[in-house]
Enzyme design. Structure first.
Site, PDB file in Angstrom:
ATOM      1  CE1 TYR A 184      47.577  65.231  67.910  1.00 50.39           C
ATOM      2  CE2 TYR A 184      49.318  65.532  69.473  1.00 50.39           C
ATOM      3  CZ  TYR A 184      48.993  65.721  68.220  1.00 50.39           C
ATOM      4  OH  TYR A 184      49.748  66.174  67.148  1.00 50.39           O
ATOM      5  CD  GLN A 207      55.455  61.869  62.658  1.00 48.19           C
ATOM      6  OE1 GLN A 207      55.611  63.001  63.202  1.00 48.19           O
ATOM      7  NE2 GLN A 207      54.457  61.380  62.724  1.00 48.19           N
ATOM      8  CD  GLU A 209      52.967  67.594  67.057  1.00 41.69           C
ATOM      9  OE1 GLU A 209      52.257  66.548  67.717  1.00 41.69           O
ATOM     10  OE2 GLU A 209      54.284  67.288  66.784  1.00 41.69           O
ATOM     11  CD1 TRP A 223      49.643  65.244  63.696  1.00 38.61           C
ATOM     12  CD2 TRP A 223      51.447  66.290  63.677  1.00 38.61           C
ATOM     13  NE1 TRP A 223      50.647  64.313  63.372  1.00 38.61           N
ATOM     14  CE2 TRP A 223      51.908  65.013  63.264  1.00 38.61           C
ATOM     15  CE3 TRP A 223      52.658  67.224  63.836  1.00 38.61           C
ATOM     16  CZ2 TRP A 223      53.173  64.526  63.007  1.00 38.61           C
ATOM     17  CZ3 TRP A 223      54.036  66.693  63.405  1.00 38.61           C
ATOM     18  CH2 TRP A 223      54.146  65.734  63.076  1.00 38.61           C
ATOM     19  CD  GLU A 283      54.815  65.285  71.226  1.00 36.66           C
ATOM     20  OE1 GLU A 283      55.121  63.905  71.251  1.00 36.66           O
ATOM     21  OE2 GLU A 283      53.980  65.782  70.992  1.00 36.66           O
TER      22      GLU A 283
HETATM   23  C1  PNW Z   1      52.849  63.389  68.814  1.00 41.43           C
HETATM   24  N1  PNW Z   1      51.348  58.950  73.064  1.00 41.43           N
HETATM   25  O1  PNW Z   1      53.242  62.213  69.396  1.00 41.43           O
HETATM   26  C2  PNW Z   1      53.931  63.739  67.760  1.00 41.43           C
HETATM   27  O2  PNW Z   1      54.671  65.084  67.900  1.00 41.43           O
HETATM   28  C3  PNW Z   1      53.947  63.677  66.401  1.00 41.43           C
HETATM   29  O3  PNW Z   1      54.767  63.006  65.696  1.00 41.43           O
HETATM   30  C4  PNW Z   1      52.645  62.348  66.122  1.00 41.43           C
HETATM   31  O4  PNW Z   1      52.235  62.088  64.886  1.00 41.43           O
HETATM   32  C5  PNW Z   1      51.246  63.274  66.951  1.00 41.43           C
HETATM   33  O5  PNW Z   1      51.737  63.607  68.276  1.00 41.43           O
HETATM   34  C6  PNW Z   1      50.164  62.108  66.681  1.00 41.43           C
HETATM   35  O6  PNW Z   1      50.521  61.143  67.426  1.00 41.43           O
HETATM   36  C7  PNW Z   1      52.858  61.570  70.118  1.00 41.43           C
HETATM   37  O7  PNW Z   1      51.216  57.827  73.124  1.00 41.43           O
HETATM   38  C8  PNW Z   1      52.645  60.121  69.870  1.00 41.43           C
HETATM   39  O8  PNW Z   1      51.114  59.367  74.297  1.00 41.43           O
HETATM   40  C9  PNW Z   1      52.404  59.376  71.102  1.00 41.43           C
HETATM   41  C10 PNW Z   1      51.984  59.863  72.077  1.00 41.43           C
HETATM   42  C11 PNW Z   1      52.016  61.174  72.403  1.00 41.43           C
HETATM   43  C12 PNW Z   1      52.371  62.083  71.365  1.00 41.43           C
END
Ligand code: PNW
EC number: 3.2.1.21
Length: 443
Positions: free
Chosen positions: A296, A24, A354, A400, A169
């Site tokens: 998140y 990234q 994160e 993050w 993840e």
């Molecule tokens: C995380 N979803 O990813 C990652 O660890 C990062 O690389 C990313 O930039 C960040 O979250 C923000 O997206 C995810 O679709 C990406 O459920 C997508 C998902 C979950 C986590």
């Protein structure tokens, strides 16, 4: 809007940090990096918005010193980055790219010179294309190839890390990429996804054993969690949310910490697991020293009558949303920090590895105002504080992300950084959230 927490709100030694990942930010065009599944995936029209890729990204490969100065100037304690398998071993196996090893060596020394604790994660998704050609996460042999990669990179930098993680993840590596098909390699097949779920954990266990063999300690794994809210209180909705929670949240914790996968999920997809998969739990559950929690949002889950696994839809919820269309739900972070400790990790240190949000930030007169991000951080840090008060051993919180960066299938316009990046000039501009955090951390 100002940051409303200070270090004094947290126990002595609590760490504040930022997180990034290799593909990234680095730029895969530089330094003899090999081709990865994300270069391939982005090159196929329809997979990534505007077909954007990480060939240049933030050019962190060349600008790392400037970026580390930003971490230092903010007053942060810790930095979580990842090591690209494709950069270190361009063919995935065999030949080692010395430039790649030298690069990660410079990163670690650059952090230590600035008194920033290095947290390295072995894998944040840039699978070498050569390994994908052999089936990638669907091929059980990947667990040994991955352990070989761990040996090569950690043989070089493992002696100077503060902490190391195997995977970022597992749910994204397996489910998002092989069942939902939203991420590379874009497979949509429940059998492939189930195999990937098992193989990634087997690879995790083998890599932990390899790193122990190198004499390393403070080893962990980073998992992502999403709270599943049933759309209403009907039994069908509750069941749907429970299955979502099982696949997303309970599967990987169950394997690593309880030597078992959740029975309700095994009842649905267990037929796709390899024969005698239980024999692998001794390896999968190799002891770890900490758990990383990425958090998140939540999802609102509604049952559907398609008769098709997993028998539900994610529907739009009523809460305020970020640029990802993700609802802001800090209660979920408190839930996972206390629940994971109670049910799985039982006293092991937990780090929020994160947390953050995307917005469409712009530079105006040399400044970037992002009050919504400050509000998001305040709410989630308050949830962490409450989890600690409720007995959860949370030892650190990583935002993050340090920089706006390549947001995978969504390209470059979803901006998660504390620092704005102009993707033409590659100029960095600290946002209001960075400046607010800096002020809060000296207090
Ligand atoms: C995380 N979803 O990813 C990652 O660890 C990062 O690389 C990313 O930039 C960040 O979250 C923000 O997206 C995810 O679709 C990406 O459920 C997508 C998902 C979950 C986590």
């Amino acid at each position: 809007m100002t940051i409303d927490f200070t270090r004094k709100d947290f126990p002595e030694g609590f760490e504040f940090g930022v997180a990034t990942s290799a593909y990234q930010i680095e730029g895969s065009d530089f330094g003899g990096c090999g081709r990865s599944q994300w270069d391939d995936f982005a090159a196929t029209p329809g997979n990534v918005v505007r077909g954007e890729n990480g060939a240049i990204a933030c050019d962190h490969y060349h600008k790392w010193a400037e970026d580390f100065d930003l971490i230092k100037d903010c007053g942060l304690d810790s930095y979580r980055f990842s090591t690209s398998w494709a950069r270190v071993m361009p063919e995935g196996r065999g030949q080692v790219n010395q430039q790649g090893l030298d690069y990660y060596d410079r990163l670690v020394d650059g952090l230590l010179e600035r008194d920033i604790k290095p947290y390295a994660c072995l894998y944040h998704w840039e699978l070498p294309s050569a390994i994908l050609d052999m089936g990638g996460w669907r091929n059980r042999d990947i667990a040994d190839w991955f352990a070989d990669f761990a040996e090569v990179i950690m043989g070089r930098i493992g002696d100077r890390l503060h902490a190391a993680a195997t995977f970022n993840e597992p749910w994204c590596i397996a489910w998002l990429s092989h069942f939902l098909g939203h991420h590379a390699p874009g497979v949509r097949d429940v059998r492939a996804a189930t195999r990937a779920m098992h193989h990634v954990l087997l690879a995790h266990g083998k890599a932990i054993q390899t790193m122990r063999g190198l004499g390393m300690d403070n080893l962990g794994v980073v998992m992502n969690f999403e709270y599943a809210s049933p759309v209403d209180d009907t039994p069908q909705a509750q069941e749907s949310a429970k299955l979502y929670d099982g696949i997303y949240n309970r599967w990987f914790l169950g394997g690593v910490f309880n030597k078992a996968y959740p029975e309700d999920v095994v009842a649905e997809i267990g037929q796709h697991l390899p024969d005698n998969y239980q024999d692998d739990f001794e390896t999968i559950a190799a002891p770890v020293d900490w758990l990383g929690v990425n958090y998140y949002t939540r999802k609102v889950i509604a049952p559907n009558d398609s008769g098709q696994f997993p028998y539900h839809d994610e529907i739009e919820g009523p809460l305020p949303k970020t640029a990802m269309e993700w609802e802001v739900y800090p209660q979920g972070l408190h839930h996972f920090l206390t629940w994971a400790d109670r049910e799985y990790t039982k006293g092991l240190p937990i780090y929020v590895t994160e947390n953050g949000m995307a917005s469409y930030d712009e530079v105006e007169d040399g400044e970037v105002a992002d009050p919504v991000r400050i509000d998001y951080l305040n709410q989630h840090v308050a949830a962490v504080k409450q989890a600690i008060a409720d007995g959860s051993p949370v030892k650190g919180y990583f935002v993050w992300s340090l920089l706006d960066n390549y947001e995978w299938a969504l390209g470059y316009d979803k901006r998660f950084g504390l620092v704005h990046v102009d993707f033409e000039s590659l100029e960095r501009t600290p946002k209001g959230s960075y400046l607010g955090l800096k002020e809060a951390l000296v207090k």
